[in-house]
Design an enzyme around this catalytic site. Structure first.
Site, short mmCIF file in Angstrom:
data_model
loop_
_atom_site.label_atom_id
_atom_site.label_comp_id
_atom_site.label_asym_id
_atom_site.label_seq_id
_atom_site.Cartn_x
_atom_site.Cartn_y
_atom_site.Cartn_z
N SER A 13 -38.16 -3.30 -1.66
CA SER A 13 -38.76 -3.09 -0.33
C SER A 13 -37.69 -3.19 0.77
O SER A 13 -37.78 -2.51 1.79
CB SER A 13 -39.91 -4.06 -0.08
OG SER A 13 -39.45 -5.38 0.04
N ASN A 14 -36.68 -4.01 0.54
CA ASN A 14 -35.58 -4.06 1.53
C ASN A 14 -34.78 -2.77 1.51
O ASN A 14 -34.36 -2.28 2.56
CB ASN A 14 -34.67 -5.26 1.27
CG ASN A 14 -35.24 -6.53 1.88
OD1 ASN A 14 -35.23 -6.71 3.09
ND2 ASN A 14 -35.76 -7.41 1.03
N HIS A 105 -31.22 -13.52 1.85
CA HIS A 105 -31.76 -14.62 1.04
C HIS A 105 -33.04 -15.14 1.71
O HIS A 105 -33.06 -15.30 2.93
CB HIS A 105 -30.72 -15.73 0.92
CG HIS A 105 -31.19 -16.88 0.09
ND1 HIS A 105 -31.27 -16.81 -1.29
CD2 HIS A 105 -31.64 -18.11 0.43
CE1 HIS A 105 -31.74 -17.95 -1.75
NE2 HIS A 105 -31.97 -18.76 -0.72
N THR A 137 -19.73 -14.84 -0.35
CA THR A 137 -18.48 -15.49 -0.75
C THR A 137 -18.68 -16.07 -2.14
O THR A 137 -19.79 -16.03 -2.68
CB THR A 137 -18.10 -16.61 0.24
OG1 THR A 137 -19.22 -17.50 0.35
CG2 THR A 137 -17.75 -16.07 1.61
N GLU A 139 -18.97 -19.01 -3.29
CA GLU A 139 -20.00 -20.04 -3.43
C GLU A 139 -21.38 -19.42 -3.16
O GLU A 139 -21.57 -18.74 -2.13
CB GLU A 139 -19.73 -21.18 -2.45
CG GLU A 139 -20.50 -22.43 -2.78
CD GLU A 139 -20.32 -23.51 -1.71
OE1 GLU A 139 -21.24 -24.31 -1.54
OE2 GLU A 139 -19.27 -23.51 -1.04
#
Ligand code: GAR
Length: 209
Positions: A13-14, A105, A137, A139
């Site tokens: 959907s994004n 996110h 990145t 992490e």
């Protein structure tokens, strides 16, 4: 014109919101690690080329990422957009695309990195929840945040209702950030992120209450 690739794993959907936004950049290709992802249908319907690169076919994360990397090079991509791409990327891949790869996110980072964010927010009893667009990145979910969409959590909310409201905001903030990158309003430089000619000290906030 900036050439964009979108990496997906699911419904997309994004991806659809990015397609519908008529960006100043061009989405030149969509890669899915799941061959049956509905996102691939959405791409095909929009006339965008696709690649299904099934991670299970590769012995290591690095081997899978190397194939994706080559596909991105073949498409001559400038910007990589993770839109519900549910694989952790190898350090080498992330390094190759650092400053050229963004993710969305479903939480107000740095809160709730990782999975099951809506459930965790409800369990904690938070008043606010939302989504974050950030540079990727090494992490996980820790790169600089560029924009956040904030929703208010009500005591009627379920995981589904909350997920739906967060999704609605995702579809607003992600195309907006990508457009800023496409037009040069937002830039990743060796001196940090520059937004409209100023160092970006905090993410741009969008609220929907
Ligand atoms: C979105 O909610 C996105 O924030 C999330 O996956 C969903 C994909 O939906 N991403 C992550 O959880 C990444 N850690 P979509 O396929 O409908 O765009």
């Amino acid at each position: 014109m900036i050439k964009i690739a979108v990496l997906v794993s699911g419904s997309g959907s994004n991806l659809q919101a990015l397609i519908d936004a008529n960006l100043s950049g061009q989405i030149v290709g969509v890669i899915s690690n799941k061959p049956d992802a509905y996102a691939l249908e959405r791409a095909k319907n929009a006339g965008i080329q696709t690649a299904a690169i099934e991670h299970k076919q590769y012995p290591t994360r690095e081997a899978f990422d190397a194939v994706m990397h080559q596909q991105l090079l073949d498409w001559d991509v400038d910007l990589v957009i993770l839109a519900g791409f549910m694989r952790i990327l190898s350090a080498q891949f992330v390094q190759s695309w650092e400053g050229k790869m963004v993710n969305i996110h479903p939480s107000l980072l740095p809160n709730y990195k990782g999975m099951h964010t809506h459930k965790r927010v409800l369990n904690t009893g938070d008043v606010f929840h939302g989504c974050t667009v950030h540079y990727v990145t090494a992490e996980l979910d820790a790169g600089q945040a560029l924009a956040q969409g904030v929703v208010k959590v009500s005591n009627q909310d379920t995981e589904t209702s909350l997920a739906n409201r967060v999704h609605e905001l995702e579809h607003i903030i992600y195309p907006q950030v990508v457009e800023w990158i496409c037009t040069g309003a937002l830039k990743h430089t060796s001196n940090g992120v520059i937004y409209r000619d100023h160092p970006m000290k905090a993410p741009v906030q969008f609220c929907k209450f």
